[in-house]
Motif scaffolding. Structure first.
Motif, mmCIF file in Angstrom:
data_model
loop_
_atom_site.group_PDB
_atom_site.id
_atom_site.type_symbol
_atom_site.label_atom_id
_atom_site.label_comp_id
_atom_site.label_asym_id
_atom_site.label_seq_id
_atom_site.Cartn_x
_atom_site.Cartn_y
_atom_site.Cartn_z
ATOM 1 N N ASP A 25 8.366 -4.225 10.252
ATOM 2 C CA ASP A 25 8.136 -4.724 8.889
ATOM 3 C C ASP A 25 6.724 -4.387 8.412
ATOM 4 O O ASP A 25 6.516 -3.976 7.266
ATOM 5 N N TRP A 26 5.731 -4.562 9.295
ATOM 6 C CA TRP A 26 4.342 -4.287 8.917
ATOM 7 C C TRP A 26 4.139 -2.798 8.628
ATOM 8 O O TRP A 26 3.507 -2.429 7.632
ATOM 9 N N THR A 27 4.668 -1.941 9.484
ATOM 10 C CA THR A 27 4.498 -0.503 9.266
ATOM 11 C C THR A 27 5.238 -0.041 8.014
ATOM 12 O O THR A 27 4.756 0.841 7.292
ATOM 13 N N THR A 28 6.382 -0.639 7.731
ATOM 14 C CA THR A 28 7.116 -0.266 6.522
ATOM 15 C C THR A 28 6.337 -0.658 5.276
ATOM 16 O O THR A 28 6.307 0.089 4.287
ATOM 17 N N GLU A 29 5.700 -1.806 5.327
ATOM 18 C CA GLU A 29 4.964 -2.302 4.163
ATOM 19 C C GLU A 29 3.679 -1.522 3.922
ATOM 20 O O GLU A 29 3.302 -1.258 2.776
ATOM 21 N N HIS A 30 2.968 -1.137 4.991
ATOM 22 C CA HIS A 30 1.643 -0.544 4.848
ATOM 23 C C HIS A 30 1.613 0.968 5.036
ATOM 24 O O HIS A 30 0.580 1.598 4.731
ATOM 25 N N MET A 31 2.681 1.564 5.545
ATOM 26 C CA MET A 31 2.659 2.997 5.834
ATOM 27 C C MET A 31 3.791 3.739 5.142
ATOM 28 O O MET A 31 4.244 4.780 5.609
ATOM 29 N N ASP A 32 4.239 3.199 4.026
ATOM 30 C CA ASP A 32 5.358 3.819 3.320
ATOM 31 C C ASP A 32 5.053 5.251 2.860
ATOM 32 O O ASP A 32 5.912 6.132 3.000
ATOM 33 N N PRO A 33 3.851 5.551 2.315
ATOM 34 C CA PRO A 33 3.554 6.949 1.936
ATOM 35 C C PRO A 33 3.605 7.906 3.127
ATOM 36 O O PRO A 33 4.022 9.061 2.980
ATOM 37 N N PHE A 34 3.203 7.431 4.299
ATOM 38 C CA PHE A 34 3.236 8.259 5.504
ATOM 39 C C PHE A 34 4.668 8.635 5.852
ATOM 40 O O PHE A 34 4.968 9.801 6.134
ATOM 41 N N PHE A 35 5.566 7.665 5.806
ATOM 42 C CA PHE A 35 6.966 7.936 6.130
ATOM 43 C C PHE A 35 7.619 8.808 5.066
ATOM 44 O O PHE A 35 8.475 9.647 5.387
ATOM 45 N N ASP A 36 7.210 8.634 3.808
ATOM 46 C CA ASP A 36 7.736 9.510 2.756
ATOM 47 C C ASP A 36 7.307 10.953 2.991
ATOM 48 O O ASP A 36 8.091 11.889 2.765
#
Length: 295
Positions: A25-36
């Motif tokens: 949940d934390w990585t999804t919230e704070h690292m969304d541009p990275f995953f995109d």
């Protein structure tokens, strides 16, 4: 505090799953541009390759692979490759087969891009080796389906989560065999390079890696085989290809369709296995010839 069942309820319940969910949940919230960015990168690699493999007529691709097999392994394997891929082309799943091949090639390439440097680092540093060994053990023993869960959470459904889950699943053999190849090199050969004043980088690039190449190629072979098996499983998350064919046949209990998809996977696996094995044999033969010339 919660307690687990058994032993009169005296064992505390370790909330490992909740901790992992919190991390996701934390990585999804704070690292969304990275995953995109990762998703865009993988898509930019897979989509053009699928178009490249499916654009020409099937007979052209079959002849190209047959010629490659003839050149690497001999006329018997070339004819066998033509017959095997001809059977696949005769079934209504040629585009799915090429899509699976594209997914395997992209996943294997990304996996090796990380596995080989990591294998070199592990071979050169004993502390990193001690830390990497349990991680690699975990990656190899974790059920393949488990990798799909965070991949779906981060990237949704489609080819991207399938490729990334395949990368993680297939990477350990590449790391291990790269490390093995480097550690098997005779110490006297390395000392000879050091005696001539060669730098550590020169010894690595000009001595160690060429000598370890046959073993590294075995790792490439294993990575491709694992990637192929995982890509089929990734059909569950909409990765497409033969995995989708097999999963649809399973859901609808279509025995014939499932058998055809399985045969296509087997033929593709045999062709890729023999081709990469032939490349490894050629590097080993070239290594033996250089050693004979040096002596």
């Amino acid at each position: 505090m919660k307690f687990a069942d058994g032993l009169d309820g005296m064992l505390p319940y370790l909330q490992i799953g909740q901790a992992f969910e919190a991390i996701v949940d934390w990585t999804t919230e704070h690292m969304d541009p990275f995953f995109d960015g990762i998703s865009s990168l993988v898509s930019s690699l897979v989509d053009p390759l699928v178009e490249l493999l499916t654009a020409p007529p099937a007979i052209v691709v079959v002849l190209i692979f047959a010629a490659l097999g003839w050149w690497l392994r001999g006329w018997k394997f070339g004819i066998g490759t033509a017959v095997g891929l001809g059977i696949v082309a005769g079934m209504p799943y040629w585009e799915q087969t090429m899509s699976t091949l594209a997914l395997v090639l992209v996943a294997s390439g990304l996996s090796l891009l990380m596995a080989v440097p990591l294998g070199i680092l592990v071979a050169e540093n004993s502390r990193v080796s001690a830390l990497a060994r349990p991680v690699l053990d975990l990656m190899q023993t974790l059920p393949a389906f488990v990798y799909l869960i965070p991949a779906i959470f981060y990237f949704g459904v489609g080819a991207v989560p399938g490729v990334l889950a395949t990368v993680v699943f297939s990477m350990p053999p590449g790391v291990r065999l790269t490390e093995l190849g480097l550690r098997q090199i005779d110490r006297e050969v390395i000392e000879a390079g050091e005696a001539f004043g060669a730098s550590p980088w020169a010894i690595l690039l000009r001595t160690k890696l060429p000598l370890a190449l046959p073993t590294i190629m075995q790792g490439v072979n294993q990575v491709i085989m694992l990637a192929l098996s995982m890509v089929v499983i990734a059909g569950m998350v909409g990765a497409g290809g033969l995995g989708e064919v097999i999963m649809t046949a399973l859901a609808r209990v279509q025995v014939g369709r499932g058998f055809e998809g399985g045969i296509a996977v087997v033929i593709l696996a045999v062709v890729l296995d023999r081709l990469t094995d032939s490349i490894g044999a050629r590097t080993k033969s070239a290594k033996a010839q250089r050693a004979l010339q040096a002596s």
